[in-house]
Design a protein around this motif. Structure first.
Motif, PDB file in Angstrom:
ATOM      1  N   UNK A  30       0.801  -1.234   0.000  1.00 36.63           N
ATOM      2  CA  UNK A  30       0.000   0.000   0.000  1.00 36.63           C
ATOM      3  C   UNK A  30       0.832   1.281   0.000  1.00 36.63           C
ATOM      4  N   UNK A  31       2.129   1.168   0.339  1.00 38.61           N
ATOM      5  CA  UNK A  31       2.908   2.415   0.511  1.00 38.61           C
ATOM      6  C   UNK A  31       3.803   2.731  -0.677  1.00 38.61           C
ATOM      7  N   UNK A  32       3.610   2.032  -1.787  1.00 37.62           N
ATOM      8  CA  UNK A  32       4.525   2.212  -2.925  1.00 37.62           C
ATOM      9  C   UNK A  32       4.203   3.428  -3.791  1.00 37.62           C
ATOM     10  N   UNK A  33       3.040   4.031  -3.612  1.00 39.99           N
ATOM     11  CA  UNK A  33       2.608   5.103  -4.514  1.00 39.99           C
ATOM     12  C   UNK A  33       3.645   6.197  -4.732  1.00 39.99           C
ATOM     13  N   UNK A  34       4.190   6.797  -3.650  1.00 44.08           N
ATOM     14  CA  UNK A  34       5.166   7.872  -3.848  1.00 44.08           C
ATOM     15  C   UNK A  34       6.414   7.402  -4.604  1.00 44.08           C
ATOM     16  N   UNK A  35       6.831   6.149  -4.384  1.00 41.81           N
ATOM     17  CA  UNK A  35       8.024   5.644  -5.091  1.00 41.81           C
ATOM     18  C   UNK A  35       7.758   5.566  -6.594  1.00 41.81           C
ATOM     19  N   UNK A  36       6.535   5.149  -6.966  1.00 40.49           N
ATOM     20  CA  UNK A  36       6.184   5.128  -8.397  1.00 40.49           C
ATOM     21  C   UNK A  36       6.186   6.550  -8.959  1.00 40.49           C
ATOM     22  N   UNK A  37       5.592   7.491  -8.208  1.00 39.83           N
ATOM     23  CA  UNK A  37       5.529   8.876  -8.699  1.00 39.83           C
ATOM     24  C   UNK A  37       6.940   9.447  -8.868  1.00 39.83           C
ATOM     25  N   UNK A  38       7.829   9.160  -7.900  1.00 38.06           N
ATOM     26  CA  UNK A  38       9.211   9.670  -7.987  1.00 38.06           C
ATOM     27  C   UNK A  38       9.947   9.054  -9.177  1.00 38.06           C
ATOM     28  N   UNK A  39       9.738   7.755  -9.397  1.00 38.28           N
ATOM     29  CA  UNK A  39      10.429   7.090 -10.514  1.00 38.28           C
ATOM     30  C   UNK A  39       9.950   7.650 -11.851  1.00 38.28           C
ATOM     31  N   UNK A  40       8.646   7.862 -11.975  1.00 36.18           N
ATOM     32  CA  UNK A  40       8.128   8.442 -13.226  1.00 36.18           C
ATOM     33  C   UNK A  40       8.690   9.854 -13.403  1.00 36.18           C
ATOM     34  N   UNK A  41       8.758  10.615 -12.307  1.00 36.55           N
ATOM     35  CA  UNK A  41       9.305  11.981 -12.405  1.00 36.55           C
ATOM     36  C   UNK A  41      10.758  11.942 -12.888  1.00 36.55           C
ATOM     37  N   UNK A  42      11.519  10.931 -12.457  1.00 36.32           N
ATOM     38  CA  UNK A  42      12.936  10.827 -12.851  1.00 36.32           C
ATOM     39  C   UNK A  42      13.100  10.524 -14.336  1.00 36.32           C
ATOM     40  N   UNK A  43      12.025  10.098 -14.997  1.00 37.55           N
ATOM     41  CA  UNK A  43      12.103   9.748 -16.427  1.00 37.55           C
ATOM     42  C   UNK A  43      12.124  10.993 -17.330  1.00 37.55           C
ATOM     43  N   UNK A  44      11.717  12.129 -16.803  1.00 41.87           N
ATOM     44  CA  UNK A  44      11.746  13.354 -17.600  1.00 41.87           C
ATOM     45  C   UNK A  44      10.821  13.314 -18.802  1.00 41.87           C
ATOM     46  N   UNK A  45       9.667  12.682 -18.669  1.00 46.57           N
ATOM     47  CA  UNK A  45       8.713  12.629 -19.789  1.00 46.57           C
ATOM     48  C   UNK A  45       8.150  14.029 -20.040  1.00 46.57           C
ATOM     49  N   UNK A  46       7.722  14.256 -21.285  1.00 45.65           N
ATOM     50  CA  UNK A  46       7.174  15.575 -21.643  1.00 45.65           C
ATOM     51  C   UNK A  46       5.717  15.441 -22.056  1.00 45.65           C
ATOM     52  N   UNK A  47       5.025  16.568 -21.970  1.00 41.28           N
ATOM     53  CA  UNK A  47       3.628  16.588 -22.402  1.00 41.28           C
ATOM     54  C   UNK A  47       3.546  16.093 -23.843  1.00 41.28           C
ATOM     55  N   UNK A  48       2.593  15.210 -24.103  1.00 42.99           N
ATOM     56  CA  UNK A  48       2.400  14.697 -25.462  1.00 42.99           C
ATOM     57  C   UNK A  48       3.169  13.427 -25.759  1.00 42.99           C
ATOM     58  N   UNK A  49       4.058  13.016 -24.852  1.00 44.63           N
ATOM     59  CA  UNK A  49       4.840  11.784 -25.093  1.00 44.63           C
ATOM     60  C   UNK A  49       3.940  10.552 -25.141  1.00 44.63           C
ATOM     61  N   UNK A  50       4.466   9.512 -25.828  1.00 43.14           N
ATOM     62  CA  UNK A  50       3.761   8.215 -25.917  1.00 43.14           C
ATOM     63  C   UNK A  50       4.564   7.193 -25.127  1.00 43.14           C
ATOM     64  N   UNK A  51       3.931   6.611 -24.112  1.00 39.29           N
ATOM     65  CA  UNK A  51       4.669   5.746 -23.193  1.00 39.29           C
ATOM     66  C   UNK A  51       3.911   4.444 -22.940  1.00 39.29           C
ATOM     67  N   UNK A  52       4.686   3.365 -22.829  1.00 42.73           N
ATOM     68  CA  UNK A  52       4.138   2.045 -22.512  1.00 42.73           C
ATOM     69  C   UNK A  52       4.583   1.643 -21.113  1.00 42.73           C
ATOM     70  N   UNK A  53       3.645   1.181 -20.283  1.00 39.87           N
ATOM     71  CA  UNK A  53       3.974   0.528 -19.019  1.00 39.87           C
ATOM     72  C   UNK A  53       3.981  -0.975 -19.312  1.00 39.87           C
ATOM     73  N   UNK A  54       5.194  -1.550 -19.422  1.00 38.99           N
ATOM     74  CA  UNK A  54       5.344  -2.948 -19.832  1.00 38.99           C
ATOM     75  C   UNK A  54       5.252  -3.851 -18.604  1.00 38.99           C
ATOM     76  N   UNK A  55       4.313  -4.796 -18.620  1.00 37.42           N
ATOM     77  CA  UNK A  55       4.056  -5.611 -17.425  1.00 37.42           C
ATOM     78  C   UNK A  55       3.393  -4.733 -16.380  1.00 37.42           C
ATOM     79  N   UNK A  56       2.319  -4.059 -16.788  1.00 35.64           N
ATOM     80  CA  UNK A  56       1.719  -2.992 -15.954  1.00 35.64           C
ATOM     81  C   UNK A  56       1.032  -3.530 -14.718  1.00 35.64           C
TER      82      UNK A  56
END
Ligand code: SAM
Length: 199
Positions: free
Chosen positions: A24-50
């Motif tokens: 239950x406590x993993x949410x912030x870690x996922x948000x931080x990891x996604x933030x570290x990816x530097x994605x931009x508005x409009x990008x196309x992204x796949x969550x593999x093994x979502x």
């Protein structure tokens, strides 16, 4: 269906309904990891093994309403749990094998894969398939919300030097599969390896 597929479907199928309650406590870690990816508005992204789609909301936040977010998984039960959790809105869910994605070459800007690589029967070939669908210069994030040593301790096993996610194994494996690893973090509370698609 191959024996490997059947095993993945059975193993994760029986765990899907309780997956989010178990961690239950993993949410912030996922948000931080996604933030570290530097994605931009409009990008196309796949969550593999979502799985249950825990990354789909932060990925949608990162790419905005004009971006594309896909979640692919082999387990119908995991995808049902993702839908039940309301994550079929932020991301389009696909019942698909990451070894044979129903996507055109170079169509994505990034792939995010949480907890996936250790479950792949042929990581080299599967990382090549992920490279096929990402444009040159695009990103691969291999993430886990727990580091390798802490995960091994949780499962009561020793870390071995053959571990596919050990830096000395992962870096050359990625290089052979179309990726250049640009950063590697293995701490108790997060594993994150970022790579760029070879031009
Ligand atoms: C450890 S779980 C992680 C789920 C999710 N990413 C998370 O972090 O909550 C691994 C997931 O990968 C999926 N998976 C394993 N092999 C796969 C394959 N070849 N193609 C697609 N999904 C796969 C499993 O069904 C499972 O949902």
């Amino acid at each position: 269906m191959s024996e490997d597929h059947r095993h993945v479907q059975e193993f994760f199928g029986t765990r899907a309904a309780d997956w989010d309650r178990k961690f239950p406590e993993d949410g912030p870690a996922f948000a931080d990891a996604v933030a570290a990816c530097g994605l931009r508005a409009g990008d196309r992204v796949l969550d593999a093994g979502c799985g249950t789609g825990r990354a789909l909301v932060p990925l949608r936040t990162a790419v905005g309403p004009d971006g594309t977010v896909l979640g692919a998984d082999l387990s119908p039960q995991m995808l049902s749990a993702a839908r039940l959790a309301g994550r079929g809105g932020p991301g389009a869910l696909l019942l698909a094998d990451v070894a044979r994605l129903p996507l055109r070459d170079a169509v994505l800007d990034a792939v995010f894969a949480a907890g996936l690589i250790a479950h792949l029967p042929d990581p080299g070939a599967n990382l090549c398939e992920l490279a096929r669908v990402v444009r040159p210069g695009g990103l691969l994030a291999l993430f886990h919300p727990i580091g390798r040593a802490a995960l091994a301790a949780r499962h009561g096993r020793q870390l071995t030097s053959e571990d596919v996610r050990a830096e000395h194994n992962l870096r050359p494996l990625l290089a052979r599969s179309g990726w250049r690893m640009t950063s590697y973090t293995d701490e108790d509370r997060r594993f994150l390896a970022l790579s760029v698609r070879h031009p």
